[in-house]
Enzyme design. Structure first.
Site, PDB file in Angstrom:
ATOM      1  N   GLU A   1       0.939 -10.242 -17.250  1.00 59.19           N
ATOM      2  CA  GLU A   1       0.766  -9.173 -16.261  1.00 59.19           C
ATOM      3  C   GLU A   1      -0.185  -8.088 -16.745  1.00 59.19           C
ATOM      4  OE1 GLU A   1       4.576  -8.280 -13.460  1.00 59.19           O
ATOM      5  OE2 GLU A   1       4.916  -8.024 -15.594  1.00 59.19           O
TER       6      GLU A   1
ATOM      7  N   ARG B   1       1.466   1.439  -5.901  1.00 62.93           N
ATOM      8  CA  ARG B   1       1.597   0.517  -4.777  1.00 62.93           C
ATOM      9  C   ARG B   1       0.267  -0.154  -4.406  1.00 62.93           C
ATOM     10  NH1 ARG B   1       5.653   0.774  -0.895  1.00 62.93           N
ATOM     11  NH2 ARG B   1       7.496   1.942  -1.517  1.00 62.93           N
TER      12      ARG B   1
ATOM     13  N   HIS C   1       8.720 -32.983 -23.883  1.00 66.44           N
ATOM     14  CA  HIS C   1       8.452 -33.523 -22.554  1.00 66.44           C
ATOM     15  C   HIS C   1       7.153 -32.985 -21.973  1.00 66.44           C
ATOM     16  CE1 HIS C   1      12.353 -35.449 -22.490  1.00 66.44           C
ATOM     17  NE2 HIS C   1      12.927 -34.292 -22.818  1.00 66.44           N
TER      18      HIS C   1
ATOM     19  N   TRP D   1      -3.775  -1.872  -1.457  1.00 65.56           N
ATOM     20  CA  TRP D   1      -3.739  -3.161  -2.142  1.00 65.56           C
ATOM     21  C   TRP D   1      -4.224  -4.179  -1.130  1.00 65.56           C
ATOM     22  CZ3 TRP D   1      -1.082  -7.905  -1.671  1.00 65.56           C
ATOM     23  CH2 TRP D   1      -1.133  -8.726  -2.796  1.00 65.56           C
TER      24      TRP D   1
ATOM     25  N   ASN E   1       0.911   0.425   6.063  1.00 69.24           N
ATOM     26  CA  ASN E   1       1.403  -0.452   5.007  1.00 69.24           C
ATOM     27  C   ASN E   1       2.124  -1.607   5.681  1.00 69.24           C
ATOM     28  OD1 ASN E   1       2.448  -1.561   2.607  1.00 69.24           O
ATOM     29  ND2 ASN E   1       4.271  -0.274   2.708  1.00 69.24           N
ATOM     30  N   GLY E   2       1.760  -2.835   5.320  1.00 67.65           N
ATOM     31  CA  GLY E   2       2.382  -4.009   5.912  1.00 67.65           C
ATOM     32  C   GLY E   2       1.345  -5.031   6.322  1.00 67.65           C
TER      33      GLY E   2
ATOM     34  N   LYS F   1       5.458 -10.630 -18.797  1.00 68.56           N
ATOM     35  CA  LYS F   1       4.975  -9.306 -19.197  1.00 68.56           C
ATOM     36  C   LYS F   1       3.605  -9.407 -19.867  1.00 68.56           C
ATOM     37  CE  LYS F   1       8.005  -6.799 -17.522  1.00 68.56           C
ATOM     38  NZ  LYS F   1       7.929  -7.754 -16.420  1.00 68.56           N
TER      39      LYS F   1
ATOM     40  N   GLU G   1      10.494 -14.095 -18.978  1.00 65.95           N
ATOM     41  CA  GLU G   1      10.182 -12.686 -18.735  1.00 65.95           C
ATOM     42  C   GLU G   1       9.154 -12.172 -19.739  1.00 65.95           C
ATOM     43  OE1 GLU G   1      10.349  -8.726 -17.228  1.00 65.95           O
ATOM     44  OE2 GLU G   1      10.713 -10.712 -16.377  1.00 65.95           O
TER      45      GLU G   1
ATOM     46  N   LYS H   1       3.168  -2.629  -7.275  1.00 68.86           N
ATOM     47  CA  LYS H   1       4.629  -2.598  -7.306  1.00 68.86           C
ATOM     48  C   LYS H   1       5.178  -2.536  -5.885  1.00 68.86           C
ATOM     49  CE  LYS H   1       8.064  -0.596 -10.385  1.00 68.86           C
ATOM     50  NZ  LYS H   1       8.004  -1.671 -11.363  1.00 68.86           N
TER      51      LYS H   1
ATOM     52  N   CYS I   1       0.837  -1.194   0.000  1.00 74.06           N
ATOM     53  CA  CYS I   1       0.000   0.000   0.000  1.00 74.06           C
ATOM     54  C   CYS I   1       0.872   1.244   0.000  1.00 74.06           C
ATOM     55  CB  CYS I   1      -0.907   0.006   1.223  1.00 74.06           C
ATOM     56  SG  CYS I   1      -1.911  -1.492   1.386  1.00 74.06           S
TER      57      CYS I   1
END
Length: 608
Positions: free
Chosen positions: A487, A27, A503, A75, A100-101, A484, A480, A603, A2
């Site tokens: 996301e 955030r 496989h 968040w 935040n936490g 992206k 990666e 983020k 947050c």
């Protein structure tokens, strides 16, 4: 995850808090809220589910003003997205808190507070904080003492800001495991979880240490450390400017940050100098680099993908065994201690909770040779590590990392060659440096393929799945690229080492599944051509990214030709990453998703 911001001023604090929240929205953006003490000395708040601009409209329409206040953009962790779960949280209309936490023992505290007559309005862990402070405030009649007493009962991570209507001229802040900074103005003081929130009002900042409590008044502040000692914390003049955190002519931060990569890489290379010097990593780097017999990389998400690429470089160039672990897994594994291991921790923010916990775990095992690679000089990760080196990416606001990733790769490549040099294995140092110096121009050349990627994005708009394939150092690049795409466009994307097709993944191949293949000329070309044949035999739709000139390209559905034919293999991961960033970006644009703030993500992951 947050964002929190607050302050005390002689002017109306609400516009400052709202501007700060808008800059912290990366955030978290499930909900947002502001609390103030108004001109009648009453505690007031406005909260919304949704974005900060909705909160700003609500504040404006209700003539919401005050000289002291706190704000939050959320968040969601404990409890769903609702007004009741939105911060700030109140206790008995006397005091308010933003947080935040995560408070790990909130359930026990909640039950204890209920027995003391407190009524809970939310499902959050945060509400226990404000009621707990209120409980101690009744006893001490002092806001600072109440906060000090309350946080002693909290287990977990927190950065908090607290105001009380009985304390019109003071704010109390505290941090443990979550970042928090102070901003020093002229007859005004601020706090925030990130410097970007404070740039419009001050560039003078104070970085709080873990366990610190800060008491803010209009023209002064004091800080107590975890031992309850009055301490001096240095006031720093930030080199960041407002312009660096604004969009300018770009449509999205992600777009801006993709196109900032040539400069970010140039700045990072400039900071590294003209030779592979271990002292750049710290005073003890030469001694540590000479004695290690293993490298352990620990990171999360995109940073972990950078570490996977570095593993190839470190093992090939320096001849050192290298392992790569996700921080969220490493910290819970039973690790055989090896004091001669170099623990490399990679994080854009330097505040990633799992990564910080992993380095502490390694230290507890006696593996204290730690090196952090980070983009934030005053971050917790940098302070915790024996050695460190900074990327020069500048602020990265978009949730999907771009320039932070490529600058991490530049630093990791530099580290790999530095380890090689210390071990007496490096040849042609000047030539390698010269080739690395060409990277910014090579990235500019790569960006010219954007029109082809826009066209390709149109074809991905209605796809539900995609498969990315690579080999050697381009296998992590495929990971990666898939990350992206999922996301920001919400297309389910998987990635595999191309040799693993037979496989299992071949079962996915049909003419509806886009297969994105990374096939440079000088990196296992013949092996990759065999994998392409396996896909073609099953009518797969292949989009091939390559610098090769080969007849097999005529059989693929579409070829994206990259200007990398004469580029050394060790630079290819950086260059092949960029078109995949652009592909994800333009696919998301066409699909109409929120590029910079994708659903369910945020983020700077400061919680587990």
């Amino acid at each position: 995850m947050c964002g929190i911001v607050g302050g005390i001023s002689e002017r109306n604090i609400v516009p400052i808090i709202l501007e700060g929240l808008s800059r912290l929205e990366y955030r978290g953006y499930d909900s947002a809220g502001v609390a103030i003490i108004d001109n009648n000395s009453e505690l007031q708040r406005r909260r919304v589910t949704g974005r900060v601009n909705q909160l700003a409209n609500l504040c404006q329409s209700t003539n919401f003003k005050g000289n002291i206040g706190i704000g939050h953009t959320r968040w969601a962790t404990h409890g769903g997205v609702s007004i009741d779960n939105s911060h700030p949280h109140f206790s008995n209309d006397l005091m308010a808190v933003v947080h935040n936490g995560i408070i790990e023992n909130y359930s026990e505290i909640r039950e204890e507070l209920k027995q003391n007559g407190y009524i809970f309005e939310s499902q959050t862990d945060t509400e226990v904080i404000v009621h707990l402070i209120h409980l101690f405030y009744i006893k001490h009649a002092n806001l600072l003492l109440a906060v000090k007493a309350a946080i002693k009962k909290l287990h977990g991570a927190y950065a908090i800001g607290v105001i009380s209507k009985n304390n019109l001229n003071e704010i109390v802040c505290a941090r443990l495991g979550s970042p928090l900074i102070l901003g020093v103005g002229i007859n005004e003081m601020f706090f925030a979880s990130d410097i970007s929130a404070l740039l419009p009002v001050t560039q003078k900042v104070v970085y709080l240490e873990d366990g610190d409590i800060a008491h803010l008044e209009l023209s002064c502040f004091k800080v107590l450390d975890k031992e309850d000692r009055l301490v001096e914390r240095k006031t720093n003049l930030s080199e960041l400017s407002i312009n660096q955190t604004e969009l300018g002519l770009y449509r999205h931060y992600m777009q801006k940050e993709i196109f900032e990569q040539p400069q970010a890489i140039a700045d990072t290379l400039q900071s590294l100098g003209n030779s592979f010097e271990p002292n750049l990593f710290g005073m003890d780097a030469v001694t540590i680099f000479k004695t290690i017999n293993k490298v352990q990389i620990v990171a999360c998400g995109t940073s972990n993908n950078a570490g996977m690429i570095a593993k190839y470089w470190i093992e090939e160039f320096a001849g050192i065994d290298c392992s790569v672990d996700l921080a969220s897994e490493y910290r819970y594994r039973k690790i055989p201690p090896n004091k001669d291991t170099l623990i490399i921790n990679i994080s854009q923010s330097g505040e990633t909770a799992d990564t910080l916990s992993s380095i502490r775990y390694a230290h507890e095992l006696g593996m204290t040779n730690s090196l952090s690679i980070c983009n934030v000089p005053e971050s917790s990760l940098v302070r915790l590590s024996k050695l460190h080196i900074l990327t020069q990416a500048g602020p990265e606001i978009g949730v999907a990392s771009t320039k932070a990733f490529t600058t991490q790769l530049v630093v990791l490549l530099y580290l790999a060659y530095t380890l090689t040099k210390v071990r007496g294995l490096l040849q042609h140092e000047d030539k390698i440096i010269e080739q690395m110096r060409k990277l910014p121009q090579l990235v500019l050349d790569i960006l010219t393929v954007e029109p082809s990627l826009k066209e390709m994005a149109k074809e991905l708009e209605h796809k539900e799945h995609a498969l990315f394939l690579g080999r050697n150092t381009l296998y992590p690049v495929a990971i990666e690229g898939a990350l992206k795409l999922k996301e920001i466009s919400y297309i389910h994307a998987e990635s595999y080492a191309a040799g693993e097709l037979k496989h299992g993944p071949l079962a996915l191949i049909d003419n509806a599944m886009p297969i994105i293949v990374l096939m440079p000329t000088n990196l296992l070309l013949d092996k990759m051509k065999s994998n392409v044949q396996e896909i073609l035999a099953r009518q797969g739709t292949i989009y091939i990214f390559t610098d090769a000139d080969d007849e097999i390209l005529d059989k693929c559905y579409k070829t994206i030709t990259l200007p990398t034919k004469d580029v050394p293999n060790y630079l290819l991961p950086i260059l092949y990453t960029i078109p995949l960033q652009l592909l994800a970006y333009h696919t998301a644009i066409i699909k109409g998703t929120d590029v910079d703030k994708p659903r369910n993500l945020a983020k700077s992951v400061t919680v587990e």
